[in-house]
Design a protein around this motif. Structure first.
Motif: not given
Ligand code: HEM
Length: 416
Positions: A238-246, A358-365, A57-59, A288-293
């Motif tokens: 996209n840098l604020i909302r996911p911090i609130v999601a924590i 290089s991939g879509h892994r979460c920037a805020g992990e 999926f991440y290739d 939290f996240a069920p799946f990705l597309g």
């Protein structure tokens, strides 16, 4: 050449909504396969499970994101045409901007700002009969995130802005009113932040170099142009909302401390790295996240299965985090497992897998982990509280989910 196992269905979208998080996991088990085909949103979808599926999926050679994130998710959760939907050089360039605000120094600044908020809120909690933790923590996160990014937040608007960020996340698996609440919240928050971008650019608002508001406002795309005002707003959000999601993960952390009190003792005993094992297990155990597309770039064959160009592919995040072949006793909450976890990029994927740059892994992990560690240290060491009777159930059918009561605490006392 093997055909992919197929679910006999005209369309399973309604079942997905009804079954929620375990939808994919159940079918992988039924087919006894890490790959199967179904129909969702009136199209053929191939579903992948486990580390091998995640590695595929991440290739980037095989899959792209453009056209994979449904408009209804873009119009609520991420904003339209954001980083999440980009590919190749344009994605890498934009991702570099996001990762540039994730230095240790920058995260430390965020934690210092958050610490001040935790202290101020606790003082207040001591005077309250009951504290709904989720509601309070989303405000702490919202204040901390705005201060960190350089976005001014008036006292009178804290609750409203925090509510909007929560509503946007709350909408991702919803139809009906919850979805529409998310849409209106997106429109309001984008209008607000677009004005901030305008003020940064025309000098009405001074923000320090290196802060996310400055970085996003002055970022130039590959063609050398500034992002248009709306796009810049989408990405700053996209840098604020996911911090609130924590706040959701912190609420689940409080639930874990309550459900499994032995780990509170282990944390208080000060065992090295234990808080980190604990928050990692919270991220694995609670949904939290069920799946990705993603979409296939071209026709290709993988392990004998044929993929078609343009085909939608889903990666099973929830099921991979609860797979007994990867995690011993996956339904048990056990932070210890992270003492021995070898750290594959494709098995522990609550915030996506693969590479950050290089991939879509979460920037805020990294932010998520550090903010959670701070919150857990705070909930165990800095305060004492009671947990009155309440409905702590969280429904796996609701995406996203959290304890029904929002996790109520009472008799809060600071220990220091
Ligand atoms: C992407 C989850 C917190 C910023 C993602 C993805 C997931 C995710 C599942 C998609 C990965 C993929 O498409 O392969 C979460 C969860 C969080 C969280 C559960 C905690 C509540 C954060 C934070 C930030 C952030 C704190 C920033 C401050 C992003 C960005 C992307 C992303 C910018 C897009 C990355 C890309 O497409 O390259 N997140 N995230 N997230 N996340 Fe997070």
């Amino acid at each position: 050449m093997t055909n992919i196992p197929k679910e006999k269905t005209l369309d399973s979208s309604v079942k997905l909504l009804l079954e929620g998080f375990p939808f994919l996991q159940r079918r992988f088990r039924k087919f006894n396969s890490d790959i199967f085909e179904t129909r969702l949103l009136l199209q053929k979808v191939v579903c992948l499970h486990g580390p091998e599926g995640a590695a595929l999926f991440y290739d980037n050679e095989y899959f792209k994101r453009n056209g994979a994130v449904p408009k209804r998710v873009q119009k609520t959760l991420t904003g339209e045409n954001a980083l999440h939907t980009m590919d190749d050089a344009a994605h890498r360039h934009r991702k570099e901007m996001f990762m540039s605000v994730m230095s240790q120094e920058s995260i430390k600044r965020l934690l210092d700002l958050m610490a001040a908020q935790w202290q101020a809120y606790t003082l207040e909690w001591e005077t309250m009969d009951r504290v709904v933790l989720f509601d309070e923590v989303r405000e702490i996160m919202c204040r901390g995130a705005c201060a960190w990014t350089g976005v001014p937040l008036k006292e009178s608007e804290v609750s409203k802005r925090a509510d909007d960020f929560v509503a946007r996340v709350d909408a991702f698996g919803a139809v009906g009113p919850r979805h529409w609440r998310g849409r209106f919240a997106r429109i309001r928050s984008e209008k607000w932040i677009a004005r901030i971008i305008e003020q940064v650019r025309n000098g009405e608002l001074q923000v320090q170099e290196g802060t996310p508001a400055h970085t996003v406002a002055w970022h130039r795309d590959l063609n050398g142009e500034l992002l248009d005002q709306h796009m810049a707003a989408v990405e700053l959000i996209n840098l604020i909302r996911p911090i609130v999601a924590i706040a959701r993960y912190i609420t689940f952390s409080a639930l874990a401390l309550h459900q499994f009190p032995v780990y509170r003792q282990r944390i208080l005993a000060g065992e090295e790295n234990y808080v980190e094992y604990f928050v990692q297990e919270v991220r694995r155990y609670y949904p939290f996240a069920p799946f990705l597309g993603a979409r296939a770039r071209s026709d290709f064959e993988w392990q004998g299965y044929e993929f078609e160009e343009g085909q939608l592919v889903l990666l099973d995040v929830y099921g991979t985090l609860h797979d007994e072949r990867l995690w011993e006793r996956p339904t048990a909450f056990s932070p210890e497992r992270f003492k021995y976890w070898k750290g594959s990029k494709f098995d522990f994927i609550p915030q996506g897998g693969g590479d950050y740059d290089s991939g879509h892994r979460c920037a805020g992990e990294w932010i998520t982990i550090e903010v959670m560690k701070q919150a857990v240290a705070f909930l165990t060491e800095a305060i004492e509280y009671r947990v009155p009777n309440q409905d702590l159930h969280y429904s796996l059918r609701r995406m996203p989910t959290y304890p029904k009561s929002g996790f109520v605490i009472s008799n809060v006392r600071r220990t220091g």
